[in-house]
Design an enzyme around this catalytic site. Structure first.
Site, PDB file in Angstrom:
ATOM      1  N   ASP A  51       0.856  -1.193   0.000  1.00  0.00           N
ATOM      2  CA  ASP A  51       0.000   0.000   0.000  1.00  0.00           C
ATOM      3  C   ASP A  51       0.890   1.240   0.000  1.00  0.00           C
ATOM      4  O   ASP A  51       1.758   1.386   0.859  1.00  0.00           O
ATOM      5  CB  ASP A  51      -0.894  -0.030   1.242  1.00  0.00           C
ATOM      6  CG  ASP A  51      -1.698   1.245   1.427  1.00  0.00           C
ATOM      7  OD1 ASP A  51      -1.876   1.987   0.448  1.00  0.00           O
ATOM      8  OD2 ASP A  51      -2.132   1.499   2.565  1.00  0.00           O
ATOM      9  N   ASP A 128      -2.910 -10.367 -16.201  1.00  0.00           N
ATOM     10  CA  ASP A 128      -3.841 -11.466 -15.927  1.00  0.00           C
ATOM     11  C   ASP A 128      -5.158 -11.148 -16.622  1.00  0.00           C
ATOM     12  O   ASP A 128      -5.914 -10.287 -16.182  1.00  0.00           O
ATOM     13  CB  ASP A 128      -4.050 -11.582 -14.415  1.00  0.00           C
ATOM     14  CG  ASP A 128      -4.478 -12.978 -13.999  1.00  0.00           C
ATOM     15  OD1 ASP A 128      -5.077 -13.682 -14.832  1.00  0.00           O
ATOM     16  OD2 ASP A 128      -4.220 -13.355 -12.844  1.00  0.00           O
ATOM     17  N   ASP A 235      -6.958 -16.498 -17.597  1.00  0.00           N
ATOM     18  CA  ASP A 235      -7.720 -17.099 -16.511  1.00  0.00           C
ATOM     19  C   ASP A 235      -8.805 -18.035 -17.043  1.00  0.00           C
ATOM     20  O   ASP A 235      -9.559 -17.662 -17.951  1.00  0.00           O
ATOM     21  CB  ASP A 235      -8.360 -15.981 -15.675  1.00  0.00           C
ATOM     22  CG  ASP A 235      -9.136 -16.502 -14.486  1.00  0.00           C
ATOM     23  OD1 ASP A 235      -8.480 -16.962 -13.533  1.00  0.00           O
ATOM     24  OD2 ASP A 235     -10.375 -16.454 -14.520  1.00  0.00           O
ATOM     25  N   GLU A 293      -4.482 -20.855 -17.645  1.00  0.00           N
ATOM     26  CA  GLU A 293      -4.932 -21.584 -16.457  1.00  0.00           C
ATOM     27  C   GLU A 293      -5.941 -22.631 -16.902  1.00  0.00           C
ATOM     28  O   GLU A 293      -6.995 -22.286 -17.447  1.00  0.00           O
ATOM     29  CB  GLU A 293      -5.584 -20.633 -15.455  1.00  0.00           C
ATOM     30  CG  GLU A 293      -6.059 -21.347 -14.206  1.00  0.00           C
ATOM     31  CD  GLU A 293      -7.077 -20.566 -13.409  1.00  0.00           C
ATOM     32  OE1 GLU A 293      -7.116 -20.726 -12.173  1.00  0.00           O
ATOM     33  OE2 GLU A 293      -7.877 -19.810 -14.016  1.00  0.00           O
ATOM     34  N   HIS A 369      -2.444 -17.317  -6.024  1.00  0.00           N
ATOM     35  CA  HIS A 369      -3.480 -16.588  -5.291  1.00  0.00           C
ATOM     36  C   HIS A 369      -4.673 -17.464  -4.919  1.00  0.00           C
ATOM     37  O   HIS A 369      -5.499 -17.054  -4.088  1.00  0.00           O
ATOM     38  CB  HIS A 369      -3.964 -15.403  -6.130  1.00  0.00           C
ATOM     39  CG  HIS A 369      -4.605 -15.830  -7.418  1.00  0.00           C
ATOM     40  ND1 HIS A 369      -3.878 -16.311  -8.490  1.00  0.00           N
ATOM     41  CD2 HIS A 369      -5.892 -15.862  -7.811  1.00  0.00           C
ATOM     42  CE1 HIS A 369      -4.699 -16.619  -9.476  1.00  0.00           C
ATOM     43  NE2 HIS A 369      -5.934 -16.360  -9.091  1.00  0.00           N
ATOM     44  N   ASP A 370      -4.789 -18.638  -5.517  1.00  0.00           N
ATOM     45  CA  ASP A 370      -5.908 -19.540  -5.240  1.00  0.00           C
ATOM     46  C   ASP A 370      -5.532 -20.710  -4.349  1.00  0.00           C
ATOM     47  O   ASP A 370      -6.386 -21.558  -4.061  1.00  0.00           O
ATOM     48  CB  ASP A 370      -6.472 -20.105  -6.558  1.00  0.00           C
ATOM     49  CG  ASP A 370      -7.336 -19.103  -7.299  1.00  0.00           C
ATOM     50  OD1 ASP A 370      -7.873 -18.191  -6.661  1.00  0.00           O
ATOM     51  OD2 ASP A 370      -7.457 -19.233  -8.538  1.00  0.00           O
TER      52      ASP A 370
END
Length: 600
Positions: A51, A128, A235, A293, A369-370
Site C-alpha cells: 500500500d 492477468d 484465466d 490456467e 493466489h488460489d
C-alpha cells in the site's frame, strides 16, 4: 452513456481478418531456446503486495516502489494479477472495463510508470486476462440484459426457463452448478430469461461462439501488447467452449433443477480452434509470453495447447498436483482434507515432466493466489522446520524442467493464516463454503469448517506481504483490508534480506543458478526420475547435453533418512543445499541438496 468498447465491430467486422481463410502469420516452432523458457516469474496479488497511499489496500505505485526488491531477488518476469476496472466481487476477476485501471489500484499513468520501471530493471510484465466472463457491470452486459434485441444480447448466454416449479416459479435452463456453489444460472426479470455464470452471479460467461466476442477480446489483447506489456496469463481459458446445446449434467438427478456441484466443462470441442485463432490474430504478432490456467487438463491435452508446433499457447497451469491432499471419497472437492502421499505427488509431477519432454513446455508452481501456502501444505511450518522445508520445496520445484513461478511471500517462507471468525475472511469461495456447510445444511460444525478453511482457503495466500516487523508489517500505515498473519514480527522480508541463510537468500541462489551457470541443466536438461516408490524422499536427475548430470535429493520428512544413489559414487560436486554441511548418504529432516557430476 459512453460508447461500448468494440462498438466498431457492428459496422466493420465483416471485413476484419477473422473472416480470412489463410493465416496472416507463418507457423513458427517453439522448440529450442526461448526467453520465456529461461524466465523466473514472480506473481503479484496487487491488493496485498504494498500500500502506497495509506488506505490499507495494495496498489500499483506500491508495486513500483518494490521493483528494486524484486530485482535483488533475481526474477525477470512479473505476473500481475488483475488490475483492470472492476467492482471486486471476485477480487478483480470480474472485469468491468478492460481498458481501465481499478480505481483502488491507481491510474493508467501509474501503470505506465510501473511498466517503465520494470523494463528499466530488466523485468517483463504479464497481465492477468479474464476472457471467460466479465463483470455484470461491464457495459457489454449492461447492454446485453437490457432487451432481447440489443446488439450485445448474444455476447452472453441467455436461455429460456426449462419450466416452472409447483409454485409457478421459473426453473433454470439446466442443472449446472457453479464453481462458487449453487446453480450456474441467474434469472433476470427484465427479459424473462436466465444468464449463465460458471462462477459468481456477478460474473456472466461470455459467449465465445459469437465471433464478435472473440474479436473484441483479441482487440483488447492487441491494445495492451501495443502498450508494451510482455504477455498474458489467461484465466480459466479452457472453459470458454461450452457443450453444444448446454445439456443437463448427467451426474446430477435430472429431476433437480439446481446443483451445488460445478459442471465440468473444461476443454470443450472448439477451444483449440479458438486458441489457435487467438494466437493468429494477436499473440503471434508480438514477442510475448502466454500461459493458460487450465483445470482438469491432462498432459496429452496440454500438448495440444502448449505443444512446440501447436501455435496456441506457450505453457499452461495444470492443477493435478494441487489435489493430492484432498479426499475424493468425501464428496467436497478441494474442501476435503487428507495427508498427502509423496508417491502420488511424485507420480503426478514426474508424469508431467516426462510426457511433455521434447513436445511441449510446462509451468512450475507450488503457490498462487488460489492456493494455500506450500510450506504449511507440503512442508512443515513449525518454527524449527519452516525455513528448512521452504528451501527443500523450492529446490524440488526449481530444478525441474519448465518455467518456475514464485508467489509473493513464498520467497520468505510465509505460512497459512488462522482467523477466529468467518467474518474475518474475504474470499467469496470460503464464505460460501462456510455458509453452505454450516449455516444452511448443518453438515459441518463451525470448528470443522474452519479447520478446512485454515488448510485450503484462498485467503491463506491473500494476507498482506510481511515486509518488516513494524505495525501492519510495513504493508500499510493503517489496518489492512484483510488481517495480517500473527507471525509477521519474525517472518518478514527485512529480516530475510539481512540473513545469509534465509529463505530469500536461498531463492536468490536458485534463480542465479537457473539463469546462469546451470541454465543448460536446469532449463534444458533431460529429466530422469529416481525411486518413484520412495514414500519419504524425492529424487531425480537432470542430464545436460554436454554429459554433465545433476542429482536432486529432497527429504520430505522430519526424520533422518539413509539413501544412496548411483551418481553419488562418482565424486559429485555439491551445488546447493539447505544445510551448511554435507552428511552424504544421511538425509537430515527436510534436507535438500543438489550434486553435479561432471562428464567423463
Amino acid at each position: 452513456m459512453r460508447p461500448c468498447p468494440g462498438d466498431f465491430l457492428f459496422s466493420a467486422f465483416s471485413s476484419y481478418s477473422l473472416l480470412r481463410k489463410e493465416d496472416p502469420v507463418a507457423h513458427t516452432s517453439n522448440a529450442g531456446k526461448q526467453w520465456w523458457k529461461e524466465a523466473v516469474v514472480y506473481q503479484i496479488w496487487p491488493r496485498s503486495f504494498q500500500d502506497s497511499n495509506g488506505d490499507g489496500i495494495g496498489d500499483i505505485p506500491g508495486i513500483t516502489s518494490r521493483i528494486p526488491y524484486l530485482a535483488e531477488l533475481g526474477i525477470n518476469v512479473i505476473w500481475l494479477s488483475p488490475v483492470f476496472g472492476s467492482p471486486n466481487d471476485d477480487m478483480g476477476y470480474d472485469i468491468s472495463d478492460y481498458h481501465a485501471i481499478m480505481t483502488e489500484f491507481g491510474t493508467m499513468n501509474d501503470f505506465d510508470r510501473l511498466l517503465t520501471t520494470a523494463h528499466d530493471n530488466g523485468i517483463k510484465i504479464l497481465m492477468d486476462m479474464v476472457a471467460n466472463h466479465t463483470s455484470d457491470e461491464h457495459e457489454w452486459f449492461v447492454q446485453s440484459r437490457s432487451s432481447k434485441d440489443n446488439p450485445y444480447r448474444d455476447f452472453y448466454y441467455w436461455r429460456d426457463s426449462s419450466g416452472t416449479d409447483e409454485n409457478g416459479n421459473p426453473l433454470p435452463p439446466n442443472n449446472w452448478g457453479s464453481e462458487f456453489g449453487g446453480r450456474a444460472w441467474e434469472y433476470d426479470e427484465t427479459t424473462d430469461q436466465w444468464y449463465l455464470h460458471m462462477f459468481s452471479k456477478k460474473q456472466p460467461d461470455l459467449n465465445w461462439e459469437n465471433p464478435k466476442v472473440r474479436e473484441a477480446i483479441y482487440e483488447m489483447t492487441r491494445w495492451w501488447l501495443d502498450k508494451g506489456i510482455d504477455g498474458f496469463r489467461l484465466d480459466a481459458i479452457n472453459i470458454i467452449s461450452k457443450p453444444e446445446g448446454l445439456p443437463d449434467d448427467p451426474s446430477v438427478d435430472p429431476a433437480k433443477h439446481s446443483s451445488s456441484i460445478p459442471f465440468v466443462i473444461e476443454n470443450g470441442t472448439r477451444v483449440h480452434e479458438w486458441m489457435h485463432e487467438m494466437n493468429r490474430e494477436a499473440f503471434s504478432h508480438y514477442d510475448c509470453m502466454t500461459v493458460g490456467e487450465m483445470s482438469a487438463t491432462p498432459p496429452a491435452e496440454a500438448i495440444q495447447y502448449a505443444g512446440f508446433e501447436s501455435d496456441e499457447l506457450h505453457m499452461i497451469f495444470h492443477f493435478e498436483h494441487m489435489g493430492v491432499d484432498s479426499d475424493p471419497e468425501a464428496g467436497m472437492g478441494k474442501w476435503s482434507l487428507q495427508k498427502f502421499d509423496l508417491r502420488e505427488l511424485k507420480e503426478i509431477l514426474n508424469s508431467w515432466q516426462t510426457e511433455l519432454a521434447g513436445k511441449a513446455w510446462g509451468s512450475l508452481y507450488w503457490n498462487n493466489h488460489d492456493q494455500p501456502r506450500v510450506v504449511s501444505r507440503f512442508g512443515n511450518d513449525a518454527e524449527e522446520y519452516r525455513e528448512l522445508s521452504a528451501k527443500m520445496l523450492a529446490t524440488v520445484l526449481h530444478f525441474m524442467q519448465g518455467t518456475p513461478y514464485i508467489y509473493q511471500g513464498e520467497e520468505i517462507g510465509m505460512t497459512n493464516v488462522q482467523f477466529d471468525s468467518i467474518e474475518d475472511y474475504k474470499d467469496l469461495d470460503s464464505i460460501n463454503f462456510y455458509h453452505d456447510m454450516v449455516t444452511e445444511q448443518g453438515t459441518l460444525t463451525h470448528e470443522q469448517a474452519m479447520e478446512l478453511i485454515y488448510a485450503k482457503g484462498r485467503d491463506n495466500a491473500r494476507t498482506p506481504v510481511q515486509w518488516d516487523s513494524t505495525e501492519y508489517a510495513g504493508f500499510s500505515t493503517i489496518e489492512p483490508w484483510i488481517g495480517l498473519n500473527d507471525n509477521y514480527p519474525t517472518v518478514n522480508a527485512a529480516d530475510a534480506q539481512d540473513r545469509e541463510n534465509s529463505v530469500f537468500a536461498y531463492y536468490q541462489q536458485l534463480i542465479k543458478l537457473r539463469r546462469g551457470e546451470l541454465k543448460e541443466h536446469m532449463v534444458y536438461g533431460t529429466f530422469v526420475p529416481l525411486d518413484t516408490e520412495d514414500a519419504d524422499v524425492y529424487a531425480y536427475e537432470r542430464h545436460a547435453d554436454n554429459g554433465e548430470k545433476l542429482l536432486i535429493i529432497a527429504n520430505f520428512t522430519d526424520q533422518e533418512q539413509e539413501r544412496t544413489y548411483e551418481l553419488a559414487a562418482h565424486n559429485p560436486q555439491l551445488v546447493i543445499s539447505n544445510y551448511s554441511d554435507d552428511a552424504h548418504q544421511t538425509l537430515r529432516p527436510y534436507e535438500a541438496k543438489v550434486y553435479k557430476v561432471l562428464s567423463n
